[in-house]
Write a protein that holds these residues in place. Structure first.
Motif, PDB file in Angstrom:
ATOM      1  N   SER A   1      -0.967  -4.672   4.536  1.00  0.00           N
ATOM      2  CA  SER A   1      -0.434  -4.383   3.200  1.00  0.00           C
ATOM      3  C   SER A   1       0.789  -3.474   3.255  1.00  0.00           C
ATOM      4  O   SER A   1       1.232  -2.969   2.223  1.00  0.00           O
ATOM      5  CB  SER A   1      -1.519  -3.723   2.334  1.00  0.00           C
ATOM      6  N   ARG A   2       1.318  -3.272   4.441  1.00  0.00           N
ATOM      7  CA  ARG A   2       2.521  -2.472   4.643  1.00  0.00           C
ATOM      8  C   ARG A   2       3.502  -3.253   5.514  1.00  0.00           C
ATOM      9  O   ARG A   2       3.094  -4.153   6.238  1.00  0.00           O
ATOM     10  CB  ARG A   2       2.154  -1.120   5.277  1.00  0.00           C
ATOM     11  N   PRO A   3       4.799  -2.917   5.449  1.00  0.00           N
ATOM     12  CA  PRO A   3       5.404  -1.839   4.667  1.00  0.00           C
ATOM     13  C   PRO A   3       5.514  -2.181   3.184  1.00  0.00           C
ATOM     14  O   PRO A   3       5.574  -3.352   2.806  1.00  0.00           O
ATOM     15  CB  PRO A   3       6.792  -1.709   5.287  1.00  0.00           C
ATOM     16  N   VAL A   4       5.550  -1.140   2.369  1.00  0.00           N
ATOM     17  CA  VAL A   4       5.850  -1.324   0.948  1.00  0.00           C
ATOM     18  C   VAL A   4       7.277  -1.863   0.834  1.00  0.00           C
ATOM     19  O   VAL A   4       8.192  -1.401   1.523  1.00  0.00           O
ATOM     20  CB  VAL A   4       5.715   0.016   0.191  1.00  0.00           C
TER      21      VAL A   4
ATOM     22  N   SER B   1       7.008  -7.471   6.435  1.00  0.00           N
ATOM     23  CA  SER B   1       8.162  -6.928   7.168  1.00  0.00           C
ATOM     24  C   SER B   1       9.435  -7.739   6.945  1.00  0.00           C
ATOM     25  O   SER B   1      10.544  -7.235   7.171  1.00  0.00           O
ATOM     26  CB  SER B   1       7.851  -6.885   8.672  1.00  0.00           C
TER      27      SER B   1
ATOM     28  N   ARG C   1      -3.387   2.869  -7.298  1.00  0.00           N
ATOM     29  CA  ARG C   1      -4.384   2.347  -6.355  1.00  0.00           C
ATOM     30  C   ARG C   1      -5.178   1.177  -6.917  1.00  0.00           C
ATOM     31  O   ARG C   1      -5.521   0.246  -6.184  1.00  0.00           O
ATOM     32  CB  ARG C   1      -5.322   3.478  -5.930  1.00  0.00           C
TER      33      ARG C   1
ATOM     34  N   ASN D   1      -0.672   4.622   1.799  1.00  0.00           N
ATOM     35  CA  ASN D   1      -0.835   4.741   3.253  1.00  0.00           C
ATOM     36  C   ASN D   1      -2.293   4.963   3.640  1.00  0.00           C
ATOM     37  O   ASN D   1      -2.616   5.845   4.433  1.00  0.00           O
ATOM     38  CB  ASN D   1       0.049   5.868   3.806  1.00  0.00           C
ATOM     39  N   ASP D   2      -3.162   4.148   3.070  1.00  0.00           N
ATOM     40  CA  ASP D   2      -4.583   4.257   3.384  1.00  0.00           C
ATOM     41  C   ASP D   2      -4.816   3.991   4.869  1.00  0.00           C
ATOM     42  O   ASP D   2      -4.175   3.115   5.464  1.00  0.00           O
ATOM     43  CB  ASP D   2      -5.382   3.275   2.530  1.00  0.00           C
ATOM     44  N   PRO D   3      -5.742   4.735   5.503  1.00  0.00           N
ATOM     45  CA  PRO D   3      -5.840   4.737   6.968  1.00  0.00           C
ATOM     46  C   PRO D   3      -6.593   3.556   7.577  1.00  0.00           C
ATOM     47  O   PRO D   3      -6.505   3.350   8.789  1.00  0.00           O
ATOM     48  CB  PRO D   3      -6.602   6.042   7.248  1.00  0.00           C
TER      49      PRO D   3
ATOM     50  N   ASP E   1       0.828  -1.207   0.000  1.00  0.00           N
ATOM     51  CA  ASP E   1       0.000   0.000   0.000  1.00  0.00           C
ATOM     52  C   ASP E   1       0.859   1.252   0.000  1.00  0.00           C
ATOM     53  O   ASP E   1       1.255   1.756   1.056  1.00  0.00           O
ATOM     54  CB  ASP E   1      -0.924  -0.020   1.224  1.00  0.00           C
ATOM     55  N   ALA E   2       1.142   1.773  -1.188  1.00  0.00           N
ATOM     56  CA  ALA E   2       1.955   2.993  -1.307  1.00  0.00           C
ATOM     57  C   ALA E   2       1.163   4.246  -0.954  1.00  0.00           C
ATOM     58  O   ALA E   2       1.738   5.324  -0.807  1.00  0.00           O
ATOM     59  CB  ALA E   2       2.512   3.113  -2.721  1.00  0.00           C
TER      60      ALA E   2
ATOM     61  N   GLN F   1      -3.418  -2.370   7.109  1.00  0.00           N
ATOM     62  CA  GLN F   1      -2.143  -2.437   7.820  1.00  0.00           C
ATOM     63  C   GLN F   1      -1.288  -3.624   7.382  1.00  0.00           C
ATOM     64  O   GLN F   1      -0.050  -3.528   7.332  1.00  0.00           O
ATOM     65  CB  GLN F   1      -2.396  -2.491   9.327  1.00  0.00           C
TER      66      GLN F   1
END
Length: 282
Positions: free
Chosen positions: A80-83, A223, A167, A71-73, A68-69, A78
């Motif tokens: 889907s991060r970190p990129v 991660s 997106r 940074n959808d809230p 998720d580049a 969550q």
């Protein structure tokens, strides 16, 4: 490219080959060259897989930023991060989701025990994507066809269609009823290929049905994901889940985000989940 054997023969011929037998030597050289020249060709961009007759397209090797580049809230984003940067080898992917007709053909030819009648399985028609299949049933089809399910990384890379950091599979523009089948606007699946393809020529990478992937689901896997051809985490939970990706006809606009991750038990079926297959070079 000439082989070592051919090179040695030509060297000896130049050093010692003279006289009346030259015409015979010419013929020998000609035969050896025809046997030994290796012609290297690029893989075909599009193929038809012989076993199940599905059209497939070549997804080129390359690297992309997975996750998720934007940074959808939302909390569900969550995982889907970190990129992170991922590099993949080339592979072929079905341009459409496996259809009802193709899954029926698999059952009929293989004798697979699919213990559900076709109406209960949501069989609208043979050209619609096949829903109500568990992960194990999707794997059984893939193995019968001589293919496999895509890894989660392969799925996202292919779904992006060469548009890194966007997106949706088609870019950053919000979806419309002409873009995808989602949010119960149609109320059921639609015939495969009813909406525009993405940049790699793949249909329904957002909407229609979500799609099983090969990987186990790991909430924190991003991660510590490997860079090269990640295969997903080892199962560690008592009741592990398998990944499925892409929104279905039921999910809202939020589910169409190409980075969204879903998971479900591999024994479970849903009328919102189907699959497509991939393969290495034939």
């Amino acid at each position: 490219m000439l082989s070592v054997r051919m090179f040695c023969f030509l060297f000896l011929l130049v050093c010692f080959g003279c006289g009346d037998e030259s015409s015979n030597q010419d013929e020998i050289v000609k035969d050896l060259v025809e046997d030994e020249i290796v012609v290297e060709t690029e893989p075909e961009k599009e193929i038809v897989w012989e076993k199940d007759g599905k059209e497939m397209v070549l997804i080129p090797a390359g690297s992309f930023d997975m996750g998720d580049a934007m940074n959808d809230p939302e909390d569900f984003m969550q995982s889907s991060r970190p990129v992170h940067r991922v590099t993949l080898d080339m592979f072929y992917m079905d341009i459409h989701e496996v259809t009802v007709g193709q899954f029926k053909n698999f059952v009929n030819q293989s004798g697979y025990n699919y213990n559900l009648n076709w109406l209960d399985a949501g069989s609208v028609g043979d050209n619609y994507p096949m829903p109500v299949v568990s992960w194990h049933e999707a794997v059984a089809y893939a193995e019968w066809a001589g293919k496999r399910l895509p890894t989660e990384a392969e799925w996202e890379y292919a779904a992006r269609g060469g548009l890194d950091g966007k997106r949706y599979p088609w870019g950053d523009q919000p979806p419309t009823i002409e873009t995808a089948n989602y949010d119960e606007i149609v109320g059921e699946t639609t015939v495969v290929g009813s909406y525009p393809a993405n940049g790699y020529g793949l249909y329904d990478m957002g909407g229609n049905l979500s799609e099983w992937c090969q990987d186990w689901f790991g909430k924190d896997y991003y991660s510590n994901s490997p860079v090269k051809n990640p295969q997903g985490p080892d199962p560690i939970d008592p009741l592990p889940y398998r990944v499925h990706r892409g929104a279905s006809w039921w999910e809202s606009i939020f589910g169409l985000r190409v980075a969204v991750r879903y998971s479900l038990g591999p024994n479970l079926r849903s009328d919102t989940i189907g699959f497509r297959c991939v393969s290495g070079l034939p």
